[in-house]
Design a protein around this motif. Structure first.
Motif, PDB file in Angstrom:
ATOM      1  N   LEU A 156       0.847  -1.187   0.000  1.00 31.60           N
ATOM      2  CA  LEU A 156       0.000   0.000   0.000  1.00 31.60           C
ATOM      3  C   LEU A 156       0.885   1.241   0.000  1.00 31.60           C
ATOM      4  CD1 LEU A 156      -2.760   1.421   0.337  1.00 31.60           C
ATOM      5  CD2 LEU A 156      -2.462   1.139   2.815  1.00 31.60           C
ATOM      6  N   VAL A 157       0.613   2.143  -0.905  1.00 32.05           N
ATOM      7  CA  VAL A 157       1.408   3.367  -1.011  1.00 32.05           C
ATOM      8  C   VAL A 157       0.482   4.532  -1.347  1.00 32.05           C
ATOM      9  CG1 VAL A 157       1.902   2.993  -3.480  1.00 32.05           C
ATOM     10  CG2 VAL A 157       3.495   4.345  -2.075  1.00 32.05           C
ATOM     11  N   GLN A 158       0.857   5.707  -0.927  1.00 34.05           N
ATOM     12  CA  GLN A 158       0.071   6.890  -1.249  1.00 34.05           C
ATOM     13  C   GLN A 158       0.347   7.353  -2.669  1.00 34.05           C
ATOM     14  OE1 GLN A 158       0.958   9.787   1.843  1.00 34.05           O
ATOM     15  NE2 GLN A 158      -0.906   9.211   2.937  1.00 34.05           N
ATOM     16  N   ALA A 159      -0.603   8.038  -3.231  1.00 33.42           N
ATOM     17  CA  ALA A 159      -0.431   8.591  -4.572  1.00 33.42           C
ATOM     18  C   ALA A 159       0.831   9.444  -4.618  1.00 33.42           C
ATOM     19  CB  ALA A 159      -1.646   9.424  -4.950  1.00 33.42           C
ATOM     20  N   GLY A 160       1.582   9.274  -5.692  1.00 32.94           N
ATOM     21  CA  GLY A 160       2.850   9.967  -5.829  1.00 32.94           C
ATOM     22  C   GLY A 160       4.032   9.187  -5.309  1.00 32.94           C
ATOM     23  N   GLY A 161       3.763   8.092  -4.625  1.00 34.49           N
ATOM     24  CA  GLY A 161       4.831   7.278  -4.046  1.00 34.49           C
ATOM     25  C   GLY A 161       5.439   6.301  -5.028  1.00 34.49           C
ATOM     26  N   SER A 162       6.334   5.472  -4.483  1.00 31.09           N
ATOM     27  CA  SER A 162       7.078   4.520  -5.305  1.00 31.09           C
ATOM     28  C   SER A 162       7.070   3.132  -4.675  1.00 31.09           C
ATOM     29  CB  SER A 162       8.535   4.982  -5.453  1.00 31.09           C
ATOM     30  OG  SER A 162       8.622   6.241  -6.068  1.00 31.09           O
ATOM     31  N   LEU A 163       7.218   2.152  -5.530  1.00 30.63           N
ATOM     32  CA  LEU A 163       7.391   0.762  -5.108  1.00 30.63           C
ATOM     33  C   LEU A 163       8.328   0.088  -6.085  1.00 30.63           C
ATOM     34  CD1 LEU A 163       3.798  -0.532  -4.220  1.00 30.63           C
ATOM     35  CD2 LEU A 163       5.693  -0.218  -2.613  1.00 30.63           C
ATOM     36  N   ARG A 164       9.015  -0.934  -5.600  1.00 29.57           N
ATOM     37  CA  ARG A 164       9.854  -1.734  -6.464  1.00 29.57           C
ATOM     38  C   ARG A 164       9.410  -3.187  -6.356  1.00 29.57           C
ATOM     39  NH1 ARG A 164      16.087  -3.731  -5.878  1.00 29.57           N
ATOM     40  NH2 ARG A 164      16.708  -3.606  -8.077  1.00 29.57           N
ATOM     41  N   LEU A 165       8.929  -3.727  -7.455  1.00 26.39           N
ATOM     42  CA  LEU A 165       8.528  -5.123  -7.508  1.00 26.39           C
ATOM     43  C   LEU A 165       9.698  -5.982  -7.956  1.00 26.39           C
ATOM     44  CD1 LEU A 165       5.036  -4.853  -9.233  1.00 26.39           C
ATOM     45  CD2 LEU A 165       5.635  -4.541  -6.824  1.00 26.39           C
ATOM     46  N   SER A 166       9.744  -7.201  -7.429  1.00 23.43           N
ATOM     47  CA  SER A 166      10.751  -8.179  -7.839  1.00 23.43           C
ATOM     48  C   SER A 166      10.062  -9.459  -8.255  1.00 23.43           C
ATOM     49  CB  SER A 166      11.711  -8.481  -6.687  1.00 23.43           C
ATOM     50  OG  SER A 166      12.398  -7.329  -6.260  1.00 23.43           O
ATOM     51  N   CYS A 167      10.690 -10.179  -9.151  1.00 21.90           N
ATOM     52  CA  CYS A 167      10.186 -11.482  -9.579  1.00 21.90           C
ATOM     53  C   CYS A 167      11.378 -12.412  -9.662  1.00 21.90           C
ATOM     54  CB  CYS A 167       9.486 -11.382 -10.919  1.00 21.90           C
ATOM     55  SG  CYS A 167       9.049 -12.981 -11.656  1.00 21.90           S
ATOM     56  N   ALA A 168      11.399 -13.393  -8.772  1.00 25.37           N
ATOM     57  CA  ALA A 168      12.476 -14.372  -8.737  1.00 25.37           C
ATOM     58  C   ALA A 168      12.058 -15.608  -9.521  1.00 25.37           C
ATOM     59  CB  ALA A 168      12.813 -14.745  -7.303  1.00 25.37           C
ATOM     60  N   ALA A 169      12.883 -16.005 -10.474  1.00 25.67           N
ATOM     61  CA  ALA A 169      12.556 -17.130 -11.342  1.00 25.67           C
ATOM     62  C   ALA A 169      13.425 -18.336 -11.009  1.00 25.67           C
ATOM     63  CB  ALA A 169      12.749 -16.741 -12.802  1.00 25.67           C
ATOM     64  N   SER A 170      12.847 -19.518 -11.168  1.00 25.94           N
ATOM     65  CA  SER A 170      13.595 -20.758 -11.003  1.00 25.94           C
ATOM     66  C   SER A 170      13.013 -21.809 -11.949  1.00 25.94           C
ATOM     67  CB  SER A 170      13.530 -21.249  -9.555  1.00 25.94           C
ATOM     68  OG  SER A 170      12.194 -21.481  -9.171  1.00 25.94           O
ATOM     69  N   GLY A 171      13.825 -22.818 -12.238  1.00 27.42           N
ATOM     70  CA  GLY A 171      13.366 -23.910 -13.084  1.00 27.42           C
ATOM     71  C   GLY A 171      13.415 -23.626 -14.580  1.00 27.42           C
ATOM     72  N   LEU A 172      14.039 -22.533 -14.960  1.00 25.54           N
ATOM     73  CA  LEU A 172      14.201 -22.223 -16.378  1.00 25.54           C
ATOM     74  C   LEU A 172      15.535 -21.520 -16.588  1.00 25.54           C
ATOM     75  CD1 LEU A 172      11.958 -19.127 -17.325  1.00 25.54           C
ATOM     76  CD2 LEU A 172      12.844 -19.621 -15.061  1.00 25.54           C
ATOM     77  N   THR A 173      15.980 -21.516 -17.826  1.00 27.02           N
ATOM     78  CA  THR A 173      17.220 -20.802 -18.160  1.00 27.02           C
ATOM     79  C   THR A 173      16.862 -19.329 -18.295  1.00 27.02           C
ATOM     80  OG1 THR A 173      18.035 -22.769 -19.311  1.00 27.02           O
ATOM     81  CG2 THR A 173      19.186 -20.697 -19.711  1.00 27.02           C
ATOM     82  N   PHE A 174      16.927 -18.644 -17.186  1.00 29.53           N
ATOM     83  CA  PHE A 174      16.393 -17.286 -17.085  1.00 29.53           C
ATOM     84  C   PHE A 174      16.955 -16.367 -18.158  1.00 29.53           C
ATOM     85  CE2 PHE A 174      14.331 -13.890 -14.936  1.00 29.53           C
ATOM     86  CZ  PHE A 174      15.185 -12.803 -14.963  1.00 29.53           C
ATOM     87  N   SER A 175      18.238 -16.464 -18.407  1.00 31.20           N
ATOM     88  CA  SER A 175      18.875 -15.543 -19.352  1.00 31.20           C
ATOM     89  C   SER A 175      18.424 -15.747 -20.791  1.00 31.20           C
ATOM     90  CB  SER A 175      20.392 -15.659 -19.265  1.00 31.20           C
ATOM     91  OG  SER A 175      20.793 -16.980 -19.578  1.00 31.20           O
ATOM     92  N   SER A 176      17.662 -16.805 -21.034  1.00 29.59           N
ATOM     93  CA  SER A 176      17.159 -17.056 -22.382  1.00 29.59           C
ATOM     94  C   SER A 176      15.738 -16.544 -22.582  1.00 29.59           C
ATOM     95  CB  SER A 176      17.180 -18.561 -22.685  1.00 29.59           C
ATOM     96  OG  SER A 176      18.493 -19.066 -22.670  1.00 29.59           O
ATOM     97  N   TYR A 177      15.141 -16.022 -21.537  1.00 29.30           N
ATOM     98  CA  TYR A 177      13.740 -15.647 -21.578  1.00 29.30           C
ATOM     99  C   TYR A 177      13.531 -14.139 -21.587  1.00 29.30           C
ATOM    100  CZ  TYR A 177      11.903 -20.326 -20.986  1.00 29.30           C
ATOM    101  OH  TYR A 177      11.561 -21.636 -21.193  1.00 29.30           O
ATOM    102  N   THR A 178      12.568 -13.728 -22.391  1.00 26.99           N
ATOM    103  CA  THR A 178      12.012 -12.391 -22.275  1.00 26.99           C
ATOM    104  C   THR A 178      11.138 -12.378 -21.023  1.00 26.99           C
ATOM    105  OG1 THR A 178      11.973 -12.053 -24.662  1.00 26.99           O
ATOM    106  CG2 THR A 178      10.466 -10.729 -23.352  1.00 26.99           C
ATOM    107  N   MET A 179      11.230 -11.307 -20.247  1.00 27.53           N
ATOM    108  CA  MET A 179      10.442 -11.203 -19.024  1.00 27.53           C
ATOM    109  C   MET A 179       9.510 -10.005 -19.098  1.00 27.53           C
ATOM    110  SD  MET A 179      11.445 -13.814 -17.352  1.00 27.53           S
ATOM    111  CE  MET A 179      10.580 -13.480 -15.807  1.00 27.53           C
ATOM    112  N   GLY A 180       8.345 -10.176 -18.502  1.00 27.73           N
ATOM    113  CA  GLY A 180       7.369  -9.096 -18.585  1.00 27.73           C
ATOM    114  C   GLY A 180       6.582  -8.936 -17.295  1.00 27.73           C
TER     115      GLY A 180
END
Length: 121
Positions: free
Chosen positions: A11-35
């Protein structure tokens, strides 16, 4: 087994910031486009941002241009979404996705469970 695990929502107030992360496993990550995608209640899922395998190209939805930045760390098998100048219209669960193809093909084979972003006015 491929797993994509998102974190960093909240939860953040309008005008604020957040940083999302997505940790991947079970695939060759460097071969994938991420979205990143989002789907607000009652709305269709919409594309937010994507990054190709070597971070050489990034893509953004028009409504996040200049506010969000996607990046990746292939050594850590992680993709990030730095969000700033958030507004209540950005409220939604955000999903990470992985594609073995180029962004333009729209083929997203793997999805995470999502992390909720709520922006209060």
């Amino acid at each position: 087994q491929v797993q994509l695990v998102e974190s960093g929502g909240g939860l953040v107030q309008a005008g604020g910031s957040l940083r999302l992360s997505c940790a991947a496993s079970g695939l060759t990550f460097s071969s994938y486009t991420m979205g990143w995608f989002r789907q607000a209640p009652g709305k269709e899922r919409e594309f937010v941002a994507a990054i190709n395998w070597d971070a050489g190209r990034t893509y953004y939805a028009h409504f996040v241009q200049g506010r969000f930045t996607i990046s990746r760390d292939n050594a850590q098998n992680t993709v990030y979404l730095q969000m700033s100048s958030l507004n209540p219209q950005d409220t939604a669960p955000y999903y990470c996705a992985a594609s073995p193809a180029a962004v333009i093909e729209g083929r997203w084979d793997y999805w995470g469970q999502g992390t909720q972003v709520t922006v209060s006015s």
